[in-house]
Scaffold this active site. Structure first.
Site, PDB file in Angstrom:
ATOM      1  N   GLU A 147      39.352  31.448  47.223  1.00  0.00           N
ATOM      2  CA  GLU A 147      40.399  30.886  48.207  1.00  0.00           C
ATOM      3  C   GLU A 147      40.115  30.840  49.496  1.00  0.00           C
ATOM      4  O   GLU A 147      39.231  31.349  49.837  1.00  0.00           O
ATOM      5  CB  GLU A 147      41.706  31.989  48.081  1.00  0.00           C
ATOM      6  CG  GLU A 147      42.256  32.327  46.761  1.00  0.00           C
ATOM      7  CD  GLU A 147      43.091  33.345  46.334  1.00  0.00           C
ATOM      8  OE1 GLU A 147      43.333  34.084  47.538  1.00  0.00           O
ATOM      9  OE2 GLU A 147      43.795  33.679  45.407  1.00  0.00           O
ATOM     10  N   HIS A 191      48.582  32.015  47.390  1.00  0.00           N
ATOM     11  CA  HIS A 191      48.736  33.543  47.399  1.00  0.00           C
ATOM     12  C   HIS A 191      49.601  33.893  48.235  1.00  0.00           C
ATOM     13  O   HIS A 191      49.357  34.879  49.234  1.00  0.00           O
ATOM     14  CB  HIS A 191      47.213  34.059  47.719  1.00  0.00           C
ATOM     15  CG  HIS A 191      47.004  35.290  47.161  1.00  0.00           C
ATOM     16  ND1 HIS A 191      45.767  35.503  46.883  1.00  0.00           N
ATOM     17  CD2 HIS A 191      47.714  36.441  46.723  1.00  0.00           C
ATOM     18  CE1 HIS A 191      45.828  36.887  46.322  1.00  0.00           C
ATOM     19  NE2 HIS A 191      46.925  37.223  46.716  1.00  0.00           N
TER      20      HIS A 191
HETATM   21  N1  LIG Z   1      50.034  37.088  44.110  1.00  0.00           N
HETATM   22  C1  LIG Z   1      50.124  38.116  45.209  1.00  0.00           C
HETATM   23  O1  LIG Z   1      50.513  38.209  46.264  1.00  0.00           O
HETATM   24  C2  LIG Z   1      50.004  39.522  44.595  1.00  0.00           C
HETATM   25  C3  LIG Z   1      49.369  39.804  43.468  1.00  0.00           C
HETATM   26  N2  LIG Z   1      49.126  41.054  42.875  1.00  0.00           N
HETATM   27  C4  LIG Z   1      48.234  41.325  42.009  1.00  0.00           C
HETATM   28  O2  LIG Z   1      49.124  41.826  40.706  1.00  0.00           O
HETATM   29  C5  LIG Z   1      48.319  42.807  40.074  1.00  0.00           C
HETATM   30  C6  LIG Z   1      49.296  43.644  39.176  1.00  0.00           C
HETATM   31  O3  LIG Z   1      49.929  44.309  40.389  1.00  0.00           O
HETATM   32  P1  LIG Z   1      50.865  45.853  39.909  1.00  0.00           P
HETATM   33  O4  LIG Z   1      52.078  45.280  38.859  1.00  0.00           O
HETATM   34  O5  LIG Z   1      51.432  46.351  40.899  1.00  0.00           O
HETATM   35  O6  LIG Z   1      49.820  46.618  39.121  1.00  0.00           O
HETATM   36  P2  LIG Z   1      49.926  47.859  38.422  1.00  0.00           P
HETATM   37  O7  LIG Z   1      48.910  48.378  38.176  1.00  0.00           O
HETATM   38  O8  LIG Z   1      51.292  48.412  38.605  1.00  0.00           O
HETATM   39  O9  LIG Z   1      50.234  47.315  36.704  1.00  0.00           O
HETATM   40  C7  LIG Z   1      49.014  46.302  36.078  1.00  0.00           C
HETATM   41  C8  LIG Z   1      49.309  46.720  34.699  1.00  0.00           C
HETATM   42  O10 LIG Z   1      48.328  45.977  33.986  1.00  0.00           O
HETATM   43  C9  LIG Z   1      47.809  46.918  32.941  1.00  0.00           C
HETATM   44  N3  LIG Z   1      46.665  46.295  32.349  1.00  0.00           N
HETATM   45  C10 LIG Z   1      45.347  46.826  32.840  1.00  0.00           C
HETATM   46  N4  LIG Z   1      44.549  46.111  32.427  1.00  0.00           N
HETATM   47  C11 LIG Z   1      44.992  45.279  31.054  1.00  0.00           C
HETATM   48  C12 LIG Z   1      44.439  44.409  30.182  1.00  0.00           C
HETATM   49  N5  LIG Z   1      43.441  44.175  30.043  1.00  0.00           N
HETATM   50  N6  LIG Z   1      45.577  43.863  29.345  1.00  0.00           N
HETATM   51  C13 LIG Z   1      46.842  44.083  29.470  1.00  0.00           C
HETATM   52  N7  LIG Z   1      47.263  44.875  30.407  1.00  0.00           N
HETATM   53  C14 LIG Z   1      46.394  45.389  31.125  1.00  0.00           C
HETATM   54  C15 LIG Z   1      48.106  48.181  33.375  1.00  0.00           C
HETATM   55  O11 LIG Z   1      48.047  49.238  32.280  1.00  0.00           O
HETATM   56  C16 LIG Z   1      49.258  48.236  34.168  1.00  0.00           C
HETATM   57  O12 LIG Z   1      50.329  48.618  33.417  1.00  0.00           O
HETATM   58  C17 LIG Z   1      47.627  43.703  41.010  1.00  0.00           C
HETATM   59  O13 LIG Z   1      46.509  44.238  40.577  1.00  0.00           O
HETATM   60  C18 LIG Z   1      47.339  42.329  42.100  1.00  0.00           C
HETATM   61  O14 LIG Z   1      46.038  41.968  41.754  1.00  0.00           O
HETATM   62  C19 LIG Z   1      49.790  42.167  43.477  1.00  0.00           C
HETATM   63  C20 LIG Z   1      50.729  41.746  44.615  1.00  0.00           C
HETATM   64  C21 LIG Z   1      50.826  40.584  45.089  1.00  0.00           C
HETATM   65  O1  LIG Z   2      49.509  39.539  50.748  1.00  0.00           O
HETATM   66  C1  LIG Z   2      48.344  39.381  50.705  1.00  0.00           C
HETATM   67  O2  LIG Z   2      47.267  39.172  51.348  1.00  0.00           O
HETATM   68  C2  LIG Z   2      47.597  39.784  49.145  1.00  0.00           C
HETATM   69  C3  LIG Z   2      48.869  40.348  48.332  1.00  0.00           C
HETATM   70  C4  LIG Z   2      47.844  40.715  46.895  1.00  0.00           C
HETATM   71  O3  LIG Z   2      47.487  39.908  46.205  1.00  0.00           O
HETATM   72  C5  LIG Z   2      47.913  42.090  46.708  1.00  0.00           C
HETATM   73  O4  LIG Z   2      48.834  42.821  47.255  1.00  0.00           O
HETATM   74  O5  LIG Z   2      47.207  42.501  45.812  1.00  0.00           O
END
Ligand SMILES: NC(=O)C1=CN([C@@H]2O[C@H](COP(=O)(O)OP(=O)(O)OC[C@H]3O[C@@H](n4cnc5c(N)ncnc54)[C@H](O)[C@@H]3O)[C@@H](O)[C@H]2O)C=CC1
Ligand SMILES: O=C(O)CCC(=O)C(=O)O
Length: 499
Positions: A328, A358
């Site tokens: 990115e 993102h």
């Molecule tokens: N696009 C963005 O701006 C954002 C992206 N994210 C991404 O989203 C991801 C998920 O966020 P949350 O829901 O808060 O995380 P979380 O940790 O609450 O949930 C992740 C889930 O994935 C499951 N998991 C782990 N490995 C797995 C696999 N191999 N197969 C199936 N399930 C699996 C876990 O058991 C858990 O239930 C974060 O790790 C981050 O990378 C998060 C926030 C913002």
């Molecule tokens: O807002 C951001 O810079 C990152 C968001 C994200 O991917 C995360 O919270 O993991």
């Protein structure tokens, strides 16, 4: 805000003996489980300082241990002003930049700072962390911590904090918007109108009511999304490596393959892990229903993008929304081209694909909440050594030292979790009046916090030097963060091990 001067005054006064009878260990009852979810601390912001509120509602002026202006903080990637304000109000020296930094430049800057705040783009690799000689703590102003080598950080006594769910709702809402946008080809229609073309079509456009949403990863975001999707009349199925309680009428599928074959929309919400790398590749895309849709707002490594390009060209996948990419750009205004990802131009040329930079967590609400949550965790750690909510250290907490107990010192000793270390530390502390003490370990790293009463400057220096001398036993200690305040009156000793 209490200052180094308060501490000096407090320590210079020889209090009557009765004042030395301090209140002892009264745990705050907060979760200290390494896996426990941290639901926010009982803190209030009063003026410029964070004050712990007692159960009775009264508050004690907190003993602030050192010359705060000596703490240098580097914030990258446009950390929200809520967070910057909290850190500045503590008196720390804060430098805030809008973008991330390339590795060599980061190394130059990180050498000098005690605290760094980042979002998802800044890579704190083992190489960077090894150069960060003064760094004691990292704040990830986001959910993901995959951009930090958290293991190496722990080995170097550097705590890492994040904000585990402050932007989950924002991501879930974005996904709902994308599901509708893909089903109605909104991106294409809007682009056509921007170019002056009227193209009123219903072919291949659908309601989302009655369709099936497949969620990969049913954590904070996935489960929130599940509730929203059902409110739109969708059926929800999910796949997760953990057996989880399904919300509403959602159903957990036993395998990824079973889920992919049933869903009209598939969305990924898993962390970046070796197991999730390319977890949707050619084979998995092949399991998906013909004409289904794919969304990824987790991490760019989760989907094999060249395979997705082929699946969209063949019509197998009718639309996709991507918010994250393997590489990115560092900042706004940078280009998203083949130089960054070799397939970027092919991706951009596809029909019915929504590409966003993102922004899943990029809302005012989320960024403001994250700024507050992470900055407060940093302040608690820097001022008091409290590790509640750390992702790579045991969670350790003792109630704050207050101005009622000025001739105390808080000792923090981070060390390798091997037999014999505590014997050495306790032999040193055992010569003094340890009011309260807590130790815990997480994997290879152990953390000790002890409050010692009835000390003066000479005693504190002696404790610090003796702790430092333990380094000769294979765990070298370093960084007397607060051992030399402007007035040579430390109120906190911090030593940590270097592997
Ligand atoms: N696009 C963005 O701006 C954002 C992206 N994210 C991404 O989203 C991801 C998920 O966020 P949350 O829901 O808060 O995380 P979380 O940790 O609450 O949930 C992740 C889930 O994935 C499951 N998991 C782990 N490995 C797995 C696999 N191999 N197969 C199936 N399930 C699996 C876990 O058991 C858990 O239930 C974060 O790790 C981050 O990378 C998060 C926030 C913002
Ligand atoms: O807002 C951001 O810079 C990152 C968001 C994200 O991917 C995360 O919270 O993991």
């Amino acid at each position: 805000m209490s200052s180094a001067l308060d501490v000096t005054e407090a320590l210079d006064i020889e209090p009557p003996t009765t004042e030395l009878a301090r209140r002892v260990s009264s745990s705050l009852g907060l979760s200290t489980s390494p896996t426990g979810t941290f639901h926010g601390p009982p803190w209030t912001k009063t003026g410029t300082s964070l004050t712990r509120t007692t159960t009775g509602g009264a508050s004690h002026k907190q003993l602030k241990p050192f010359a705060a202006e000596e703490i240098k903080i580097l914030l990258l990637e446009n950390v929200n002003t809520t967070g910057q304000d909290i850190l500045r109000s503590q008196g720390y020296q804060v430098t805030a930049l809008k973008s991330s930094l390339p590795e060599d430049e980061l190394i130059e800057k990180i050498r000098d700072v005690s605290v760094i705040g980042i979002r998802s783009k800044t890579k704190l690799t083992a190489r960077v962390l090894r150069e960060a000689k003064n760094l004691i703590v990292v704040g990830c102003f986001c959910i993901g911590t995959n951009q930090v080598d958290t293991k190496v950080a722990a080995e170097r006594g550097i705590a890492v904090f994040n904000s585990p769910f402050s932007n989950s709702r924002s991501v879930a809402e974005l996904i709902i918007g994308e599901i509708i946008s893909l089903a109605r080809q909104l991106g294409d229609r809007s682009n056509e109108m921007h170019k002056g073309t009227w193209n009123k079509v219903s072919n291949g456009c659908w309601e989302i009511r009655g369709k099936t949403l497949g969620i990969i990863g049913y954590g904070h975001i996935g489960s929130q999304l599940s509730v929203l999707a059902e409110a739109f009349g969708m059926s929800v199925i999910f796949y997760d490596v953990v057996n989880l309680m399904a919300l509403g009428t959602a159903k957990q599928k036993p395998t990824l393959e079973a889920m992919l074959g049933t869903a009209d929309f598939v969305t990924c919400h898993v962390p970046e892990l070796p197991e999730t790398k390319n977890m949707l590749g050619r084979k998995e895309l092949g399991y998906m229903k013909d004409g289904s849709y794919l969304i990824n707002a987790s991490r760019g490594s989760v989907i094999d993008i060249p395979a997705l390009i082929d699946a969209m060209r063949s019509g197998k996948i009718a639309g996709a929304a991507l918010d994250v990419y393997p590489a990115e750009p560092a900042g706004n205004g940078d280009y998203f081209t083949n130089e960054l990802n070799p397939w970027a131009e092919d991706l951009r040329s596809l029909k019915n694909i929504i590409l966003t930079p993102h922004i899943g967590g990029s809302t005012e609400e989320a960024q403001s909440a994250i700024g507050i949550e992470v900055s407060e965790a940093l302040v608690r750690y820097v001022n008091e050594g409290i590790t509640l909510g750390a992702v790579n250290m045991p969670e350790v907490n003792l109630r704050s030292l207050t101005m009622d107990e000025p001739n105390h010192v808080r000792v923090i000793y981070i060390h390798r979790n091997i037999p014999g270390v505590l014997r050495g530390v306790n032999a040193i502390l055992g010569d003094h009046n340890v009011d309260k003490q807590m130790t815990d370990s997480r994997g290879d790293v152990a953390y000790l916090m002890a409050d010692i009463s009835d000390v003066n400057v000479t005693v504190i220096k002696d404790i610090y030097q003796r702790l430092e001398s333990l380094g000769g036993k294979g765990f070298s200690t370093t960084l007397a963060l607060d051992a030399q305040s402007a007035n040579e009156v430390p109120a906190r000793i911090m030593t940590r091990v270097l592997y």
